[in-house]
Design a protein around this motif. Structure first.
Motif, mmCIF file in Angstrom:
data_model
loop_
_atom_site.group_PDB
_atom_site.id
_atom_site.type_symbol
_atom_site.label_atom_id
_atom_site.label_comp_id
_atom_site.label_asym_id
_atom_site.label_seq_id
_atom_site.Cartn_x
_atom_site.Cartn_y
_atom_site.Cartn_z
ATOM 1 N N TYR A 219 0.824 -1.213 0.000
ATOM 2 C CA TYR A 219 0.000 0.000 0.000
ATOM 3 C C TYR A 219 0.859 1.265 0.000
ATOM 4 N N GLY A 220 1.883 1.293 0.821
ATOM 5 C CA GLY A 220 2.752 2.468 0.913
ATOM 6 C C GLY A 220 3.575 2.709 -0.343
ATOM 7 N N LEU A 221 3.763 1.674 -1.151
ATOM 8 C CA LEU A 221 4.552 1.807 -2.379
ATOM 9 C C LEU A 221 3.716 2.286 -3.561
ATOM 10 N N LEU A 222 2.403 2.202 -3.437
ATOM 11 C CA LEU A 222 1.506 2.624 -4.515
ATOM 12 C C LEU A 222 1.201 4.108 -4.372
ATOM 13 N N ALA A 223 1.185 4.796 -5.508
ATOM 14 C CA ALA A 223 0.864 6.227 -5.499
ATOM 15 C C ALA A 223 -0.157 6.517 -6.584
ATOM 16 N N GLU A 224 -1.009 7.486 -6.313
ATOM 17 C CA GLU A 224 -1.973 7.886 -7.327
ATOM 18 C C GLU A 224 -1.233 8.328 -8.580
ATOM 19 N N ASN A 225 -1.814 8.027 -9.723
ATOM 20 C CA ASN A 225 -1.280 8.310 -11.059
ATOM 21 C C ASN A 225 -0.157 7.373 -11.481
ATOM 22 N N ASP A 226 0.203 6.383 -10.652
ATOM 23 C CA ASP A 226 1.149 5.359 -11.088
ATOM 24 C C ASP A 226 0.499 4.538 -12.189
ATOM 25 N N ARG A 227 1.263 4.260 -13.233
ATOM 26 C CA ARG A 227 0.787 3.413 -14.335
ATOM 27 C C ARG A 227 1.553 2.103 -14.279
ATOM 28 N N GLY A 228 0.846 1.018 -14.638
ATOM 29 C CA GLY A 228 1.509 -0.272 -14.639
ATOM 30 C C GLY A 228 0.568 -1.392 -14.997
ATOM 31 N N LYS A 229 1.012 -2.595 -14.731
ATOM 32 C CA LYS A 229 0.226 -3.793 -15.025
ATOM 33 C C LYS A 229 -0.316 -4.360 -13.717
ATOM 34 N N LEU A 230 -1.642 -4.437 -13.648
ATOM 35 C CA LEU A 230 -2.333 -5.009 -12.493
ATOM 36 C C LEU A 230 -2.668 -6.454 -12.803
ATOM 37 N N THR A 231 -2.326 -7.334 -11.884
ATOM 38 C CA THR A 231 -2.733 -8.732 -11.983
ATOM 39 C C THR A 231 -3.711 -9.004 -10.851
ATOM 40 N N PHE A 232 -4.872 -9.539 -11.200
ATOM 41 C CA PHE A 232 -5.885 -9.846 -10.198
ATOM 42 C C PHE A 232 -6.609 -11.127 -10.588
ATOM 43 N N GLN A 233 -7.309 -11.689 -9.626
ATOM 44 C CA GLN A 233 -8.061 -12.927 -9.842
ATOM 45 C C GLN A 233 -9.402 -12.762 -9.141
ATOM 46 N N GLY A 234 -10.450 -12.528 -9.916
ATOM 47 C CA GLY A 234 -11.755 -12.242 -9.327
ATOM 48 C C GLY A 234 -11.695 -10.890 -8.645
ATOM 49 N N THR A 235 -11.906 -10.885 -7.329
ATOM 50 C CA THR A 235 -11.789 -9.646 -6.552
ATOM 51 C C THR A 235 -10.512 -9.629 -5.718
ATOM 52 N N LYS A 236 -9.596 -10.552 -6.017
ATOM 53 C CA LYS A 236 -8.357 -10.680 -5.233
ATOM 54 C C LYS A 236 -7.195 -10.016 -5.968
ATOM 55 N N TYR A 237 -6.544 -9.092 -5.294
ATOM 56 C CA TYR A 237 -5.348 -8.417 -5.805
ATOM 57 C C TYR A 237 -4.186 -9.401 -5.772
ATOM 58 N N ILE A 238 -3.445 -9.482 -6.893
ATOM 59 C CA ILE A 238 -2.257 -10.343 -6.943
ATOM 60 C C ILE A 238 -0.995 -9.488 -6.921
ATOM 61 N N SER A 239 -0.883 -8.533 -7.874
ATOM 62 C CA SER A 239 0.312 -7.691 -7.912
ATOM 63 C C SER A 239 0.073 -6.467 -8.794
ATOM 64 N N PHE A 240 0.950 -5.496 -8.635
ATOM 65 C CA PHE A 240 0.966 -4.320 -9.501
ATOM 66 C C PHE A 240 2.420 -4.053 -9.858
ATOM 67 N N ASP A 241 2.714 -4.113 -11.157
ATOM 68 C CA ASP A 241 4.067 -3.842 -11.635
ATOM 69 C C ASP A 241 4.092 -2.471 -12.295
ATOM 70 N N ARG A 242 4.751 -1.534 -11.637
ATOM 71 C CA ARG A 242 4.826 -0.143 -12.093
ATOM 72 C C ARG A 242 5.667 -0.044 -13.360
ATOM 73 N N MET A 243 5.179 0.764 -14.305
ATOM 74 C CA MET A 243 5.953 1.028 -15.522
ATOM 75 C C MET A 243 6.970 2.099 -15.225
ATOM 76 N N LYS A 244 8.149 1.934 -15.781
ATOM 77 C CA LYS A 244 9.193 2.953 -15.596
ATOM 78 C C LYS A 244 8.955 4.100 -16.573
ATOM 79 N N ASN A 245 9.226 5.314 -16.129
ATOM 80 C CA ASN A 245 8.994 6.494 -16.989
ATOM 81 C C ASN A 245 10.018 6.580 -18.085
#
Length: 126
Positions: free
Chosen positions: A100-126
């Protein structure tokens, strides 16, 4: 003293049973609901999509455990992030505290989820 005294002792066991059954039913309902949601998530495909984080929030719940000599206060916190996909659809997922602390609003990346379960978020480099 006659009618009121007897009435109170006649009604109390009935009320106690009703309250006990109500509380027990709520606990069982919550447990079954959680099992169904976990099963649905586990049977859903893992999906990875391009997203942007559009919001973050947390939900804090406090509880007090009163024992004989002291009060124990417990705080439970759940963390959520709102993701927006390219189509404009949004989804809010519960995320682990450590991420949670590593995520920031306006971050873009690839979200992986399964149903309603969060798996990961891989931030894209600028």
């Amino acid at each position: 003293m006659g009618l009121g005294y007897n009435f109170m002792f006649d009604v109390f066991p009935f009320l106690f049973v009703i309250i006990f059954i109500t509380v027990f039913s709520i606990i069982i309902y919550s447990f079954i609901k959680r099992i169904k949601q976990d099963s649905k998530n586990n049977n859903s495909p893992r999906i990875t999509v391009d997203t942007v984080i559009v919001g973050k929030r947390n939900h804090i719940r406090n509880s007090v455990n009163n024992s004989m000599d002291n009060n124990n206060y417990h705080t439970y916190t759940k963390y959520y992030a709102t993701f927006e996909v390219e189509s404009g659809d949004r989804m809010e997922l519960e995320v682990p505290e450590c991420e949670y602390g590593l995520l920031a609003e306006n971050d873009r990346g690839k979200l992986t989820f399964q149903g309603t379960k969060y798996i990961s978020f891989d931030r894209m480099k600028n």
